[in-house]
Scaffold this active site. Structure first.
Site, mmCIF file in Angstrom:
data_model
loop_
_atom_site.group_PDB
_atom_site.id
_atom_site.type_symbol
_atom_site.label_atom_id
_atom_site.label_comp_id
_atom_site.label_asym_id
_atom_site.label_seq_id
_atom_site.Cartn_x
_atom_site.Cartn_y
_atom_site.Cartn_z
ATOM 1 N N ARG A 1 -1.336 -20.537 -14.869
ATOM 2 C CA ARG A 1 -1.510 -21.899 -14.360
ATOM 3 C C ARG A 1 -1.228 -21.969 -12.866
ATOM 4 N NH1 ARG A 1 -1.060 -25.831 -18.462
ATOM 5 N NH2 ARG A 1 -0.011 -27.304 -17.099
ATOM 6 N N LYS B 1 -16.299 -19.009 -5.774
ATOM 7 C CA LYS B 1 -15.569 -17.871 -6.354
ATOM 8 C C LYS B 1 -15.020 -16.963 -5.257
ATOM 9 C CE LYS B 1 -15.052 -19.034 -9.459
ATOM 10 N NZ LYS B 1 -15.369 -20.062 -10.410
ATOM 11 N N GLU C 1 -21.435 -22.137 -6.738
ATOM 12 C CA GLU C 1 -20.418 -21.507 -7.582
ATOM 13 C C GLU C 1 -20.059 -20.114 -7.030
ATOM 14 O OE1 GLU C 1 -18.405 -22.538 -9.567
ATOM 15 O OE2 GLU C 1 -17.764 -20.825 -10.752
ATOM 16 N N GLU D 1 -12.118 -18.597 -3.392
ATOM 17 C CA GLU D 1 -10.886 -18.723 -4.182
ATOM 18 C C GLU D 1 -10.118 -17.430 -4.321
ATOM 19 O OE1 GLU D 1 -11.245 -21.695 -7.829
ATOM 20 O OE2 GLU D 1 -12.830 -20.214 -7.834
ATOM 21 N N HIS E 1 -31.134 -26.772 10.485
ATOM 22 C CA HIS E 1 -30.539 -28.007 11.010
ATOM 23 C C HIS E 1 -29.107 -27.797 11.491
ATOM 24 C CE1 HIS E 1 -34.017 -30.246 9.696
ATOM 25 N NE2 HIS E 1 -33.918 -29.657 8.506
ATOM 26 N N CYS F 1 2.656 -26.760 -12.737
ATOM 27 C CA CYS F 1 3.873 -26.370 -13.461
ATOM 28 C C CYS F 1 3.559 -26.148 -14.939
ATOM 29 C CB CYS F 1 4.911 -27.476 -13.384
ATOM 30 S SG CYS F 1 5.347 -27.920 -11.705
ATOM 31 N N LYS G 1 -4.533 -23.427 -12.442
ATOM 32 C CA LYS G 1 -5.619 -23.475 -13.424
ATOM 33 C C LYS G 1 -5.910 -24.916 -13.853
ATOM 34 C CE LYS G 1 -8.557 -21.648 -16.299
ATOM 35 N NZ LYS G 1 -9.798 -21.177 -15.668
ATOM 36 N N TRP H 1 5.035 -25.171 -9.642
ATOM 37 C CA TRP H 1 3.996 -25.159 -8.614
ATOM 38 C C TRP H 1 4.376 -26.315 -7.693
ATOM 39 C CZ3 TRP H 1 -0.191 -28.396 -7.084
ATOM 40 C CH2 TRP H 1 -1.194 -27.768 -6.346
ATOM 41 N N ASN I 1 6.681 -31.230 -15.771
ATOM 42 C CA ASN I 1 5.380 -30.995 -15.127
ATOM 43 C C ASN I 1 4.783 -32.365 -14.843
ATOM 44 O OD1 ASN I 1 2.755 -30.300 -14.407
ATOM 45 N ND2 ASN I 1 2.090 -30.020 -16.520
ATOM 46 N N GLY I 2 4.396 -32.586 -13.589
ATOM 47 C CA GLY I 2 3.810 -33.881 -13.229
ATOM 48 C C GLY I 2 4.435 -34.390 -11.944
HETATM 49 C C1 F6R Z 1 -12.716 -22.827 -9.895
HETATM 50 C C2 F6R Z 1 -11.896 -23.616 -10.762
HETATM 51 C C3 F6R Z 1 -11.637 -25.031 -10.406
HETATM 52 C C4 F6R Z 1 -11.853 -25.915 -11.645
HETATM 53 C C5 F6R Z 1 -11.464 -27.357 -11.334
HETATM 54 C C6 F6R Z 1 -11.724 -28.262 -12.503
HETATM 55 O O1 F6R Z 1 -12.793 -21.503 -10.275
HETATM 56 O O2 F6R Z 1 -11.445 -23.137 -11.761
HETATM 57 O O3 F6R Z 1 -12.439 -25.439 -9.361
HETATM 58 O O4 F6R Z 1 -13.192 -25.823 -12.007
HETATM 59 O O5 F6R Z 1 -10.100 -27.418 -11.013
HETATM 60 O O6 F6R Z 1 -11.036 -27.877 -13.629
HETATM 61 P P1 F6R Z 1 -11.439 -28.391 -15.063
HETATM 62 O O7 F6R Z 1 -12.778 -27.878 -15.368
HETATM 63 O O8 F6R Z 1 -10.367 -27.851 -15.968
HETATM 64 O O9 F6R Z 1 -11.423 -29.881 -14.990
#
Ligand code: F6R
Length: 611
Positions: A31, A488, A484, A491, A507, A2, A606, A78, A104-105
């Protein structure tokens, strides 16, 4: 997660408060959200407009930007408690409609509160945890308390995490706020003040901000800010004012179709900022000293930041032959009990607000460990609660999928690994200088790798868009980059992707491989690993896999790939910088070709401020 925003204008100042909140909501979109809403006070009456859906559509339907009055609050939701729906969208009001709340929370004790309030006759219109706050305030107002006192009493009765804004029809020039564990920033303007979940939502109007600390409550009007620490007393706002360096340009798309592609292309600049920022800052040396004195070193993070943490752990092993224990932040309960005084935890978080990582920090601190934070957001919760913050200086990252913040994290952590190696005497000065020289070229390396891979990444994306499953394989220092790359594409292109050490194929996972099954090999510039990977490529080829390589321009394996992205020749330590941008581009174009919006992946936020 949120996002919340509020604007208060001074009585004499004719500001378009509705438009300011609407624009702020658009900047909070990144976000992640499913619904949105605003509340204003017009002629002493609270007006709420809200619904499920995109902000732009809701604006057309409801006209967020056209609301008026000196005070407007807004929210992007959210969903956590209750499905995405018009009713569950914020703001929420009390029974009389004279109090409106955005939050938010998560309010952990909302069930008990809701039951108790329902028994007293309160009627709830939503399934959210937030709505209880409006009714709770209403209940305290009935006892004769003034709005601010009733608000504070309600805040003292809730448990959990929150950044909350409240407005009262009886006080139409004031926004009340409270914060614990969820981010909140006050923006100071000329003839107005604002408050929001993060800085980009305020940037169009002001760069003078106060980061609200946990347990702070207070209120803003158009020309005043009052803050106190709950149960402790007033706080002097002017001692906490700072000017943010980001400008609006750096938080907007600047001609690119999406934030993600803009941020991929910003990596050369961001890496230069990280490198020169680290040079001009004594913190890196201090951090290396803290590590030198450490009994044991742990590193923790979530998602992409965890991959950067793994790179650090592997680099420390290789440079200084010491074990650094990496763990996923949400698993902290299994690691915190092993920590004690003398240990050091490095907590890596781009946003600095990830709840899992914050919880890990707190658990380690309780056991007497020292904490070094690596973050991109100055003054965010994790750096604030650490003993020493290090900042990546990547600039604002708006795309939900992390890009430039990953490569800058790996650069900063590699610099730290080198400082530590030198201090510990594991690296000769000449070895240190050689490795550091290569890191100093990070910006140039990223620039080359991006321009070399743009075209071929699109070709690969054309092929991958029709696939349901992909493997990302590597060995040693290449593994965090493979992980990574897989994250990506999962996601943003919604393709099942698995990353694992190439030696593991035999394995189990190789059972899935059949003709044209895509396998991406991340080949670091390292003779030893190259030889091993050669065998793994052959295994996959023998089963008809389609082999995609990301390998140095001078690799001996280039002929073996069905398609290959060549990366500039560097050394093992810069692998994430040379090899990750091509994988980011592959994921980006696959997402775009499949018709998705890479900036707003479904179900993702985010900043993840819930556990
Ligand atoms: C992936 C992504 C998430 C963040 C994770 C941690 O693209 O953005 O996996 O890396 O939520 O977020 P931070 O780094 O803000 O703690």
């Amino acid at each position: 997660m949120c996002g919340i925003i509020g604007v208060c204008a001074s009585p004499g100042r004719r500001l378009n408060t509705g438009e300011m909140v609407f624009k702020g909501l658009l900047r909070l979109e990144y976000r992640g959200y499913d619904s949105a809403g605003v509340a204003s006070i017009e002629s002493g009456v609270i007006k709420v407009l809200k619904g499920k859906g995109r902000i732009a559509d809701l604006e057309k339907k409801l006209g967020f930007s056209r609301v008026g009055g000196s005070v407007v609050i807004g929210h992007t939701r959210w969903a956590t408690h209750g499905a995405p729906s018009d009713e569950n969208a914020h703001p929420h009001t009390d029974c009389t409609g004279s109090i409106a709340i955005v939050h938010n929370g998560i309010i952990e004790n909302y069930r008990e509160l809701r039951e108790a309030l329902a028994k007293k006759g309160h009627v709830f219109k939503s399934e959210t945890d937030t709505e209880v706050v409006a009714h709770l305030i209403e209940e305290y107002l009935k006892t004769g308390l003034a709005p601010y006192e009733a608000f504070k009493k309600a805040i003292s009765s809730i448990r959990g995490s929150y950044a909350i804004l409240a407005v009262f029809s009886s006080q139409p020039d004031t926004i009340f706020f409270a914060k614990k564990d969820s981010p909140l920033v006050i923006g100071l303007g000329e003839g107005f003040n604002m408050v929001a979940s993060d800085i980009p939502a305020l940037l169009e109007y002001t760069r003078r901000v106060i980061t609200v600390r946990d347990m702070w409550v207070g209120y803003i009007t158009g020309d005043s800010v009052f803050i106190e620490e709950l149960g402790k007393g007033p706080v002097e706002p002017s001692s906490y004012v700072r000017v943010v360096e980001w400008d609006l340009e750096s938080a907007s798309k600047g001609g690119y179709q999406h934030f993600m592609i803009k941020e991929i292309h910003e990596q050369p600049r961001a890496l230069a900022e990280t490198f020169y920022g680290a040079l001009s800052d004594l913190s890196l040396g201090e951090a290396a000293k803290i590590l030198l004195d450490a009994r044991r070193i742990y590193i923790t993070a979530a998602g992409t930041s965890y991959h950067a943490s793994l790179h650090f752990a592997l680099s420390m092993g290789r440079i200084s032959k010491i074990l650094v224990t990496p763990f996923i932040a949400s698993e902290y309960e299994s690691y915190a009990p092993t920590a004690r005084e003398g240990d050091v935890l490095i907590a890596v978080s781009q946003s600095g607000e990830t709840m899992d990582t914050l919880k890990a920090v707190r658990a380690f601190k309780e056991r007497g460990a020292r904490v070094i934070a690596v973050s991109n957001v100055v003054d965010s919760a994790i750096p604030r609660e650490s003993d020493l913050p290090l900042y990546t200086r990547a600039g604002p990252e708006i795309g939900v999928a992390a890009t430039k913040t990953f490569t800058t994290q790996t650069l900063l952590l590699s610099l730290l690994a080198l400082e530590y190696g030198l201090l510990r005497g594991e690296l000769l000065k000449s070895e240190y200088e050689e490795l550091r020289k290569e890191l100093s070229k990070s910006s140039e390396l990223a620039s080359k790798t991006i321009s070399w891979s743009e075209g071929v990444a699109r070709k690969i994306a054309e092929f991958l868009r029709f696939k349901n499953s992909i493997y990302y394989l590597s060995r040693g220092i290449g593994l965090p980059t493979a992980m990574e790359g897989a994250l990506k594409i999962k996601e943003i292109a919604y393709i099942h992707a698995e990353a694992y050490p190439a030696g593991e194929s035999k394995h189990g996972p190789i059972a899935l491989v059949e003709k044209d099954f895509p396998v991406v090999f991340v080949v670091p510039r390292d003779e030893y690993y190259e030889k091993l990977i050669l065998g793994n490529i052959q295994e996959m080829k023998a089963r008809g896999a389609f082999i995609i390589g990301v390998a140095p321009e001078d690799s001996k394996l280039l002929d073996l790939f069905d398609i290959c992205i060549k990366t500039p020749a560097s050394n093992w330590l810069t692998t994430p910088i040379t090899h990750t941008p091509p994988l980011q581009l592959v994921a980006y174009y696959t997402s775009v070709y499949k018709g998705f919006d890479p900036d707003k992946p479904r179900n993702l936020a985010k900043t993840v401020t819930v556990e």
